[in-house]
Design a protein around this motif. Structure first.
Motif: not given
Ligand code: FPP
Ligand code: MG
Length: 329
Positions: A83, A183, A221, A92
């Motif tokens: 990703d 996802k 999400q 991240r």
């Protein structure tokens, strides 16, 4: 959480960590080093926690459950590595991404390695001397591999749908929710189903926990997508506005675009004014509206726990679900 369950949880997560490091440690070279990076970076280990929380009361999770938890976390990590290549993300978990450190080629190989290790973490259950022998093991592993294969397919398809929705502010809310389910939701569902499956729960509980996990994943999400708009990097470890920049259509952005043509035009543009969009999302109440939708979905999902056949640590399941959606990341 009680001291006893907290201690059990720490021990379980320690075993999962060891299992993931051992899997990568069997390899050498730049790909293995790059694959180890995001594992060493840590994280909340939410998916392994869901595996543990979905283990029925009275069943002591063994090495098979540990391997199943390692499988979901390895797959999750693989998907994040890929990703970040697709999103050209630099940061991240508060650290440089694998692509930023090792380049796109090595990062691609590292993601591929992590995906394959996820699968072998399950298939090697049958050959692991630490796994207690049982007549049903062969069948459980077959079911788990089937579920992980379905989950991997879903992740990949979800990402493909996301690409189709790129810079399309006319994307419907249902289409967005379906993509989130594919996802993110399905991997949460797979994690909870694994806890029940290796906890020898009946098929009805395995299926229901898959459903619960999927709903929880969608709520997660949504709140993650809100954080991308209104979160600060010090707390989330990620650069805010990444979705706007990469053209990823999320619930707060879609809701804002529905009533603001200027935002819709920016979202469709290859070079959007990120600051303008983030300001409008915060001012319009779209972020709050999206969070409210996540909360409603979470409540509906948690209510399904009442239909489980066996006994589970329901307080822990509810606590974990709410914490996941509040904090996200
Ligand atoms: C993070 O979400 C990303 C995902 C949930 C899935 C990514 C899936 C792929 C790249 C397909 C490839 C899959 C495998 C198994 C290698 P996000 O981008 O919304 O969140 P973020 O803010 O954490 O980046
Ligand atoms: Mg991303």
């Amino acid at each position: 959480m009680t001291v006893a369950s907290g201690t059990r949880q720490l021990a379980f997560l320690g075993e999962v960590e060891d299992a993931m490091r051992a899997a990568i440690g069997a390899w050498s070279g730049p790909t293995a080093l790059a694959a180890l990076d995001p594992i060493l970076a840590g994280g909340k280990r939410l998916r392994p926690l869901l595996v543990l929380a979905a283990t029925p009361v009275g069943h002591v999770p063994g090495a098979d459950t540990v391997r199943a938890a390692a499988a979901v976390e390895l797959l999750h990590t693989a998907s994040l590595v890929h990703d970040d290549i697709l999103d050209a993300a630099g940061q991240r978990r508060g650290r440089p991404t694998v692509v930023a450190t090792h380049g796109a080629s090595t990062a691609t190989h590292a993601g591929d390695l992590l995906t394959s290790l996820s699968l072998t973490s399950l298939t090697d259950i049958r050959h692991d001397p630490d796994v207690a022998a049982s007549d049903d093991l062969e069948e459980l592993v077959t079911q788990a591999v089937r579920l992980l294969a379905h989950t991997t397919r879903s992740l990949v398809s979800g990402e493909a749908v996301q690409a189709e929705q790129e810079r399309r502010p006319d994307t419907g809310i249902d289409a967005y929710a379906t993509r989130c389910s594919m996802k993110t939701g399905v991997l949460f569902g797979c994690s909870m189903a694994f806890g029940a499956l290796f906890g020898r729960a009946p098929a009805t509980d395995v299926d229901l926990l898959f459903e619960v996990g999927t709903g929880l994943g969608v709520a997660f999400q949504i709140s993650d997508d809100v954080l991308d708009c209104v979160g600060d990097a010090a707390r989330t470890g990620k650069q805010p506005g990444t979705d706007v920049r990469s053209g990823t259509m999320t619930l707060p952005l879609l809701l804002c675009a529905q009533s603001d043509p200027e935002v819709a035009a920016e979202l469709a543009s290859p070079r959007p004014d990120v600051d303008l969009v983030l300001e409008r999302v915060a001012a319009s109440g779209a972020a709050d509206a999206a969070l409210e939708q996540a909360g409603t979905l979470l409540d509906e999902t948690i209510a399904k726990l009442d239909d489980l056949e066996l006994e589970y640590d329901f307080d822990r399941l509810r606590e974990l679900s709410r914490a996941a959606v509040r904090r996200s990341a």
